[in-house]
Design an enzyme around this catalytic site. Structure first.
Site: not given
Length: 571
Positions: A151, A182, A260
């Protein structure tokens, strides 16, 4: 609500599970809203020369000695109080040492990622939305590769990376992306970038209460940051970005936007990759564990691209009710799950049957609630065993059918749903004819109806997207998404948002098939049969002529998306 932690994505809503190990978008009732703020109590921003962090083992011993001396001077404090104080000081110092070690490892391994992205506009599939900028983290592994979250680079148009202590940003290329898990792999061709860089090794799944340090570049500052926490849970969890159910590790550390893709370090190895948090709750974050990372990386190494996670293609029901077990002839010593639905495209479709009881997977007994043993008295759903299989590997299933126990071999492979859950990194397909805009149904199209898309999008399309299974390879649900008004289509504007089923009596398989049927029309009238028994009839030649000026009026570059173009499709 579980959310990716670098980018603001659409809210996900509940749906049924078509494949047993693949769950759809998350339920509004089971999660909270996205939590954006940093927690200053748990996140420590650390520079390379922080004055409060010991720089050697001797410094650590010196602080311990001082700690003992201070405790010895507390003459009027009880022994228990002294012990507690000593323990507290020692633990705090050990935590500081762990944080320092994590930073030392990360300084030459963790990078900051700058992404420029542009998402498609599914209501106007021939154009993109405005570009946006976002940031994330990543870390270096062997082979001069950078691991980050999918993402972080989804729908990317340009990616840059910057290593710690450098003012220079280097151009990066996305080598492979696995949106279901992911994860993504980036490469940097510039040799200067790799000078002084060190790769991190992948470790094991941490046990409960083991400490990990999440390193990255969260919002609120530009410098590297470390967040400490302990493992509180290990189980299959919904990956919000890919809407899949895979193994994940829950930790009690603050994981914020920008974290992230950063590594969670335990000792001197990577224990996982930070990827999402649970907002509305106090410091609950999630990291992707090493088995999922290795599955992704090994698949890329073997095939050169993302290979996907396998599925049995089953929808199963627990057999916890005694009467249910008795009805299907399960003896008291038997446990398992009931097969209720099988994906026609799976290998299991020709081997298993509805109402079979799956008793064991590769020799591992399945409990009546669908779980299998995992480590020290822990249990997880047997989907984890399925998802860790490599594509085209086989599994031995022990099955109870009509009172007889069978051993059946099933080949596992990734399965695509009838309606795609996501469409990252690709332009939407579309076909415009006489102002009628046709597209294949996908969940991102439904997401254009807003945060509450489950309730605001067309009900029938939403139900089909979430529950119907494909019946043959390459099948799509083609819909008339909108009508660009013109004399040629007056009166048909209310037929938008309906599925297209036939062209001149021929049942369509997908949008490309429909496009060919329309362009190969040899009769005067073109008939389209839609859902709800609705019909569109057009004069074919007049419709062809009208298409060109409708395209010009709406500034549409082509009547057909690039992926549908063939040597015979030149309009």
């Amino acid at each position: 609500m579980l959310r990716p932690i670098s980018r603001a994505l659409r809210q996900f809503t509940p749906s049924s599970c078509q494949n047993h190990h693949v769950r759809r978008r998350s339920s509004v009732n089971s999660h909270h809203a996205l939590h954006h703020h940093n927690n200053n109590n748990t996140t420590t921003h650390v520079s390379h020369s922080h004055p409060n962090i010991p720089t050697s083992y001797s410094s650590y011993q010196s602080i311990l000695s001082n700690s003992k001396l201070i405790n010895n001077q507390c003459r009027y404090v009880t022994t228990a109080a002294v012990d507690q104080l000593t323990y507290g000081r020692t633990t705090a110092i050990a935590d500081t040492i762990d944080a320092y070690s994590a930073i030392e490892l990360a300084l030459d391994s963790v990078v900051k990622i700058f992404t420029v992205s542009s998402s498609p506009n599914y209501f106007l599939p021939w154009q993109n939305k405005s570009q946006r900028e976002s940031m994330g983290s990543g870390f270096v592994i062997s082979g001069k590769r950078i691991v980050t979250n999918a993402h972080v680079v989804a729908d990317y148009t340009f990616v840059l990376v910057r290593k710690h202590g450098s003012p220079t940003k280097y151009r990066a290329e996305v080598k492979a992306v696995g949106h279901e898990c992911d994860l993504a792999i980036l490469v940097v061709e510039n040799d200067e970038f790799w000078e002084g860089m060190k790769f991190l090794e992948l470790g094991d799944i941490p046990f409960m209460q083991e400490a990990v340090a999440v390193v990255g570049y969260p919002q609120g500052g530009d410098n590297i940051s470390v967040t400490k926490g302990v493992v509180s849970r290990v189980e299959p969890t919904q990956y919000v970005h890919g809407a899949t159910q895979l193994l994940a590790i829950q930790i009690d550390a603050a994981i914020n936007p920008g974290n992230s893709g950063g590594p969670a370090i335990m000792g001197d190895k990577v224990a996982g990759v930070a990827f999402q948090n649970l907002s509305g709750a106090e410091n609950i974050g999630y990291i992707i564990p090493v088995p999922v990372i290795k599955h992704f990386v090994d698949g890329v190494e073997a095939s050169g691209n993302y290979s996907g996670f396998c599925s049995l293609g089953l929808s199963c029901q627990p057999t916890e009710n005694v009467q249910l077990r008795e009805y299907f002839g399960m003896r008291p010593d038997m446990t398992g799950v009931l097969v209720s639905k099988i994906n026609p495209l799976s290998n299991a479709y020709s081997i298993l049957k509805k109402d079979d009881i799956v008793l064991a997977f590769d020799g591992v007994p399945i409990a009546n609630d669908g779980t299998v043993p995992f480590r020290n008295r822990e249990r997880i759903t047997f989907d984890h065993l399925v998802s860790m299989k490599k594509p085209n590997e086989t599994a031995l299933l022990k099955v109870l059918r009509d009172g007889e126990v069978l051993e059946l071999t099933v080949t596992l492979r990734p399965l695509k749903p009838l309606v795609p859950i996501h469409q990252f990194d690709k332009s939407p397909s579309y076909f415009v004819f006489a102002g009628l805009v046709f597209i294949p149904l996908c969940q991102p199209y439904l997401h254009e109806y807003g945060e509450d898309w489950y309730n605001t999008s067309p009900r029938k399309l939403c139900e089909r997207a979430l529950r119907e299974l494909p019946q043959k390879p390459g099948q799509e649900l083609v819909i008339l998404s909108q009508v660009l008004m013109d004399d040629i289509n007056v009166g048909y504007e209310r037929l938008a948002e309906l599925q297209v089923k036939k062209v001149n009596g021929v049942e369509i398989n997908n949008l490309k098939h429909m496009c060919q049927l329309v362009q190969d029309c040899k009769v005067e009238k073109l008939r389209l049969d839609l859902d709800d028994e609705r019909v569109i009839v057009l004069n074919y030649e007049k419709a062809r002529t009208a298409t060109s000026h409708i395209l010009k009026r709406h500034r549409i570059p082509s009547a057909i998306s690039a992926d549908l173009l063939t040597p015979d499709n030149n309009s």
